[in-house]
Structure formats: C-alpha cells, structure tokens
Motif scaffolding. Structure first.
Motif, PDB file in Angstrom:
ATOM      1  N   GLU A 167     -25.346   7.302   9.611  1.00  0.00           N
ATOM      2  CA  GLU A 167     -24.116   6.784  10.226  1.00  0.00           C
ATOM      3  C   GLU A 167     -23.634   5.500   9.552  1.00  0.00           C
ATOM      4  O   GLU A 167     -23.073   4.608  10.199  1.00  0.00           O
TER       5      GLU A 167
ATOM      6  N   ILE B 294     -20.926   4.132   7.142  1.00  0.00           N
ATOM      7  CA  ILE B 294     -19.615   4.593   6.672  1.00  0.00           C
ATOM      8  C   ILE B 294     -19.510   4.380   5.165  1.00  0.00           C
ATOM      9  O   ILE B 294     -19.868   3.318   4.649  1.00  0.00           O
TER      10      ILE B 294
ATOM     11  N   LEU C 285     -24.343   9.654   5.518  1.00  0.00           N
ATOM     12  CA  LEU C 285     -23.896  10.502   6.627  1.00  0.00           C
ATOM     13  C   LEU C 285     -25.005  10.615   7.679  1.00  0.00           C
ATOM     14  O   LEU C 285     -24.746  10.504   8.871  1.00  0.00           O
TER      15      LEU C 285
ATOM     16  N   MET D  95     -19.937  12.607  10.415  1.00  0.00           N
ATOM     17  CA  MET D  95     -20.077  11.349  11.126  1.00  0.00           C
ATOM     18  C   MET D  95     -19.831  11.579  12.617  1.00  0.00           C
ATOM     19  O   MET D  95     -18.990  12.384  13.001  1.00  0.00           O
TER      20      MET D  95
END
Length: 190
Positions: free
Chosen positions: A114, A116, A111, A16
């Motif tokens: 982006e 989470i 991932l 990340m």
C-alpha cells in the motif's frame, strides 16, 4: 475530484485499497500531470481535499527553499521534475522518495504494501520530420495483472474515465525510456 469512484474495467490481480479514484483530478489541457498526481496522492492519503491542483502547480514553479534554486521543482507551464514532486509531498507532511532506475518488482511490492507509486512514462527522444516531439507523463499506479498489464489513476483521463490502462510491454518500454523513475509516497513508517 471525481463525483463517484468508477470501477476498473475488469478484474485485477493486485490493486490499491486506498481511495485513489475518489480523489482523481483531471489536468485538462495542461502540462501539469506531475502536480496533479501529487494532488491526487495528498488528497487520497488525507482522504480530504487538502490540495488544489492548479494552485500546487503554480506554487511548484517558484524556487523551493535551500537547494530549490539549483534543483527547481518545475519549469513553468512545461515540465515537472521527479525530485520536485517528492519534495512537495514531503512539504505537505507525507513520506516521499524519488527512485530512479526502479524495477517492476518494486512496483508490485509497493502495491502489496500500500505504498503509492507515481511513475513517469514517455518517449523523450521522439523526432518526426526532424522536429522534436518528445513527451513524458506522470500517473499513479493503481492495479496490476500479469494478463492485463497496469491500471493507473491518470490525471489525463477525464473525470468520468479516471483510469488509463497500459499493457506490460508498452509500459516497460515507456517507463524505461524515462529512466524507470518512481516516486513512492506513504503516511507512516514503512
């Protein structure tokens, strides 16, 4: 919150870009890993101290509006339900969804995008000497590598450690034992 963002122990293929380690919060000797993960995520997405983890844990113990009385977010001082974590993150203004039976590919895709990912690992049916010793734990995915497995910003890791690591085989086993539950969180439309 961690004073300085620690570095991962080695090189990882995917990780990340968001400042998750910066907003790590140590849960100490509590069963509050779910609310602490929600705090890490909210503070990361806001890049500000928006949420206090112990206060959030106590707030999640109260019935939520609507169906919250039928589907509680938490059992006081003991367990947090994945729909409760998604619900509280939505109440803080973030997009969040709970996905049971998610796939490893979904984690890898998140991932890349982006998004989470909060995962739940554990062994809920563990017995020793005829006594139940089941457990589960929430943590936030941070990086992956086909050689090394998975790295997490983990509320059970101390403030100086921040990360926990798990090889691919043990992660898959412990994640599957918990129904491959995934809570996805983001700010903008995906």
């Amino acid at each position: 919150m961690a004073e300085a963002s620690p570095k991962l122990k080695s090189k990882w293929k995917k990780k990340m870009r968001q400042p998750l380690p910066k907003w790590h919060t140590y849960q100490g000797n509590t069963n509050d890993c779910g609310p602490f993960c929600a705090t890490i995520v909210a503070n990361t997405l806001g890049d500000a101290p928006l949420v206090d983890a112990p206060m959030l844990a106590r707030a999640m113990e109260k019935p939520a509006p609507g169906l919250g009385r039928l589907l509680p977010s938490r059992i006081k001082g003991w367990a947090t339900f994945p729909w409760g974590v998604a619900r509280v993150l939505r109440s803080l203004g973030f997009r969040a969804r709970w996905r049971p039976l998610a796939s490893i590919k979904r984690l890898e895709d998140n991932l890349d995008k982006e998004i989470i990912s909060i995962v739940i690992v554990g062994n809920p049916l563990h017995f020793a000497n005829r006594k139940w010793h089941g457990w589960s734990h929430y943590k936030v995915l941070y990086a992956s590598s086909s050689e090394q497995g998975w790295a997490f910003v983990d509320p059970a890791a101390t403030t100086s450690e921040v990360f926990s690591y798990q090889d691919a085989k043990s992660f898959k086993r412990e994640w599957t034992q918990m129904g491959r539950n995934l809570i996805e969180v983001w700010k903008d439309e995906v």
